[in-house]
Design an enzyme around this catalytic site. Structure first.
Site, short mmCIF file in Angstrom:
data_model
loop_
_atom_site.label_atom_id
_atom_site.label_comp_id
_atom_site.label_asym_id
_atom_site.label_seq_id
_atom_site.Cartn_x
_atom_site.Cartn_y
_atom_site.Cartn_z
N TYR A 96 -20.21 53.26 -35.90
CA TYR A 96 -19.29 52.24 -36.44
C TYR A 96 -20.00 51.43 -37.51
O TYR A 96 -20.75 51.98 -38.32
CB TYR A 96 -18.72 51.40 -35.30
CG TYR A 96 -17.45 50.71 -35.73
CD1 TYR A 96 -16.37 51.46 -36.20
CD2 TYR A 96 -17.34 49.33 -35.74
CE1 TYR A 96 -15.22 50.85 -36.64
CE2 TYR A 96 -16.18 48.72 -36.19
CZ TYR A 96 -15.12 49.49 -36.64
OH TYR A 96 -13.98 48.88 -37.11
N ARG A 149 -7.07 47.43 -46.02
CA ARG A 149 -8.16 46.44 -46.04
C ARG A 149 -9.25 46.91 -45.09
O ARG A 149 -9.41 46.41 -43.99
CB ARG A 149 -7.64 45.06 -45.62
CG ARG A 149 -8.63 43.94 -45.88
CD ARG A 149 -8.38 42.75 -44.99
NE ARG A 149 -8.53 43.07 -43.58
CZ ARG A 149 -9.70 43.14 -42.95
NH1 ARG A 149 -10.82 42.95 -43.60
NH2 ARG A 149 -9.74 43.42 -41.66
N LYS A 167 -13.47 53.52 -33.94
CA LYS A 167 -13.05 52.58 -32.90
C LYS A 167 -12.82 53.31 -31.57
O LYS A 167 -13.26 52.84 -30.51
CB LYS A 167 -11.75 51.88 -33.32
CG LYS A 167 -11.94 50.84 -34.41
CD LYS A 167 -12.31 49.49 -33.83
CE LYS A 167 -12.39 48.44 -34.93
NZ LYS A 167 -12.69 47.10 -34.44
N GLU A 239 -5.26 48.07 -37.01
CA GLU A 239 -6.62 47.97 -37.53
C GLU A 239 -6.63 48.00 -39.05
O GLU A 239 -6.07 48.91 -39.67
CB GLU A 239 -7.46 49.15 -37.00
CG GLU A 239 -8.93 48.99 -37.20
CD GLU A 239 -9.53 47.86 -36.36
OE1 GLU A 239 -10.42 47.17 -36.89
OE2 GLU A 239 -9.10 47.67 -35.22
N ASP A 240 -7.24 46.99 -39.66
CA ASP A 240 -7.50 46.96 -41.10
C ASP A 240 -6.23 47.06 -41.95
O ASP A 240 -6.20 47.74 -42.97
CB ASP A 240 -8.51 48.04 -41.48
CG ASP A 240 -9.92 47.67 -41.02
OD1 ASP A 240 -10.09 46.54 -40.53
OD2 ASP A 240 -10.83 48.49 -41.15
N ASP A 262 -6.81 43.97 -33.87
CA ASP A 262 -8.21 43.70 -33.58
C ASP A 262 -8.85 42.79 -34.62
O ASP A 262 -9.72 41.98 -34.29
CB ASP A 262 -8.99 45.01 -33.48
CG ASP A 262 -10.39 44.80 -32.94
OD1 ASP A 262 -10.53 44.16 -31.89
OD2 ASP A 262 -11.35 45.27 -33.58
N ASP A 263 -8.43 42.89 -35.88
CA ASP A 263 -9.02 42.05 -36.93
C ASP A 263 -8.69 40.58 -36.71
O ASP A 263 -9.48 39.70 -37.06
CB ASP A 263 -8.50 42.49 -38.31
CG ASP A 263 -8.80 43.94 -38.58
OD1 ASP A 263 -9.97 44.33 -38.54
OD2 ASP A 263 -7.84 44.72 -38.79
N ASN A 404 -18.40 42.27 -42.46
CA ASN A 404 -18.89 43.65 -42.44
C ASN A 404 -18.47 44.36 -43.72
O ASN A 404 -17.46 44.01 -44.32
CB ASN A 404 -18.31 44.40 -41.24
CG ASN A 404 -18.94 43.98 -39.93
OD1 ASN A 404 -20.14 43.86 -39.83
ND2 ASN A 404 -18.11 43.77 -38.92
#
Length: 558
Positions: A96, A149, A167, A239-240, A262-263, A404
């Protein structure tokens, strides 16, 4: 799965779920008709792990190591997860962050074998049919992205598939969610990244992103199709997604489906856990702190909202808790009388009656925060001057550089400890090496979502939790913080060692399951007498399974 017992001969070696490589016994080789297809030496799983790690460490760079690990996952899934579980500290940055960011950027070049489902906007009207092509029927956890993103790297379109794959590898490697329950999924609606659109190796749709009603209808159809195909209790982790979609999609679906972002929520939970651990060092109550967030997107808003819940637990009102929190976006300090405007509903909750200030250094001077938390994804922003200012009015300034991958971090651990004379409490999103400063070794804590989302997933899939209220993320944060020992704090760690993360994930899952049963959120009945033992018994272990066919299934020889 029943199909596996019918695999015979070379097919056994080509199936990542059944292949054991050189660990097949003589009896298995003969019964499965693979005798002679492998070298005669029989290796133990321990030797296989050792041999793989020897090869991995000799590779020239981290991208090569990432490719080697994914190749192992294709070839021998059990050995892959054994490697991850036994060498978590070493392999997690490869599986990851930060390496997955580079892998996504290079996705068109390194793609070898699909590990999930690709659903494009051209599949609109037929998404259920695409989902029906996935060979596993008992899917309990989906991680889905539209690639707009990716980490701090922006719009990577279809290349963002590396994130759901990574993930879900951590769902299994860190929490023991069985890999056959997991489905990585990419929703390809195009990309606005001109570099990718002109890249001959790009694997996604070569068109600008679909937006508006067509996009919303596409997401709606996907949610309905996933629920119909895999059941209403299948976890769907967003996610993202870009800020403008992430908040509204979470609000739209969180009470209809088993879903979380999750973000927003995972990042919030791990950050609040770090904050709760940090105040054990600074010796201040939570409500006696001033929090300055550099960044006002999904991560910072999520952290702020969960931090308000945490301060409510200390007796503060929502209004008083929000007064302790300040946000900085691309236009400067988020204030009510900002001349440029541009405040969405999420930011308005934290807009203060102050004069506009644009420079971070000036904002630090004016606010005098005890916590400086970076989640903007803009790279180095916590300069030596800013770090020194933090140390000038705090005995133990708390510096979280959470962006990150590593190149986007607000500062390094070395910079933080040196600028604050070794007095800061530091955590980052990506790993940093230990810091030797004035005769003392500091171990930087990694505030990675991996401490949270695998445990959430484990609770959901084992106890069939129907919805995921915000309270669960506060409970996860509190549980994680409680697992930090005094020995951890003494060397600067505000999170438990990554080597303990398998047990950490189970502890979080047990806490969430207790809450779920108390609030009628768990669909698994009756409630197990011992939740810890029940969840532990349902955790995947990376041990080779018996793949010998019964004598009634053996094929007849001609």
């Amino acid at each position: 799965m029943s199909y596996r017992r019918y695999l015979i001969g070379r097919d056994v070696l080509l199936d990542g779920r059944t292949d054991k490589g050189t660990a097949f016994s003589i009896e298995e080789r003969q019964a499965l008709r693979i005798h002679g297809l492998l070298p005669p030496s029989i290796a133990s799983p321990e030797l296989q792990v050792e041999r793989f790690m020897e090869n991995l460490r000799n590779l020239p760079d981290d991208l090569s190591r990432y490719i080697a690990l994914l190749s192992l996952q294709d070839r021998n899934e059990t050995l892959f997860y054994r490697v991850v579980m036994e060498h978590t500290q070493e392999t997690m940055p490869l599986v990851y962050t930060p390496t997955v960011g580079l892998a996504c950027q290079k996705y068109g070049l390194i793609f070898a074998k699909p590990k999930g489902l690709f659903v494009s906007i051209h599949d609109k009207g037929h998404i259920y049919d695409v989902l029906a092509n996935w060979p596993e029927h008992d899917i309990r956890a989906i991680v889905v992205t539209d690639g707009e993103r990716i980490l701090g790297l922006g719009d990577l379109g279809c290349n963002g598939m590396g994130i759901p794959v990574g993930k879900l590898s951590l769902y299994t490697g860190l929490a023991g969610v069985a890999p056959e329950y997991c489905l990585p999924l990419m929703l390809d609606v195009g990309t606005n990244n001109k570099t990718l659109l002109n890249d001959k190796y790009y694997l996604g749709l070569r068109q600008n992103r679909v937006t508006g009603k067509e996009y919303d209808d596409f997401i709606d159809e996907f949610m309905q199709a996933a629920s119909k195909r895999f059941g209403h209790q299948c976890l769907i982790q967003f996610e993202d997604f870009a800020n403008h979609n992430a908040f509204r999609l979470l609000a739209k679906y969180r009470d209809q489906y088993c879903t979380f972002n999750d973000d927003i929520q995972g990042t919030a939970s791990v950050a609040v856990a770090g904050i709760l651990s940090s105040i054990r060092i600074t010796q201040r109550s939570l409500s006696d702190n001033i929090f300055l967030f550099y960044g006002a997107g999904e991560a910072s808003i999520g952290m702020s909202d969960l931090l308000v819940i945490a301060m409510e637990r200390e007796g503060l009102s929502v209004e008083d808790a929000r007064k302790k929190i300040f946000l900085v976006d691309s236009k400067g300090l988020v204030v009510k009388n900002r001349p440029t405007g541009g405040l969405n509903e999420e930011k308005k909750r934290y807009a203060h009656e102050l004069e506009p200030i644009t420079q971070l250094s000036d904002i630090v001077d004016a606010i005098k925060p005890t916590f400086l938390i970076g989640a903007a994804g803009q790279g180095p922003a916590f300069t030596r001057e800013i770090l020194e200012k933090m140390a000038s009015f705090n005995k133990h300034p708390v510096i979280f550089a959470l962006s990150n991958p590593t190149s986007k971090a607000e500062c390094t651990a070395q910079e933080a400890y040196e600028a604050t004379n070794g007095q800061c409490v530091f955590a980052s999103g990506s790993p940093f090496p230990n810091v030797e400063y004035q005769g003392k070794t500091y171990i930087p804590g990694q505030g990675n979502n991996s401490y949270i989302f695998p445990g959430v997933g484990l609770a959901v899939v084992t106890c069939r939790i129907r919805h995921i209220p915000e309270e669960l993320f506060y409970i996860a944060a509190k549980t994680l913080s409680d697992l930090v020992t005094e020995e951890d704090l003494a060397v600067g760690l505000v999170y438990p060692s990554l080597e303990k993360i398998h047990d950490v994930s189970r502890s979080i899952a047990v806490s969430l399951a207790e809450y779920a049963y108390e609030h009628n959120l768990a669909a698994l009945y009756p409630k197990p007498d011992n939740l810890d033992q029940f969840i532990k018994s349902n955790q995947y272990t990376a041990n080779y399974r018996d793949v010998l066919p019964s004598k009634w299934d053996w094929p007849k020889l001609n």
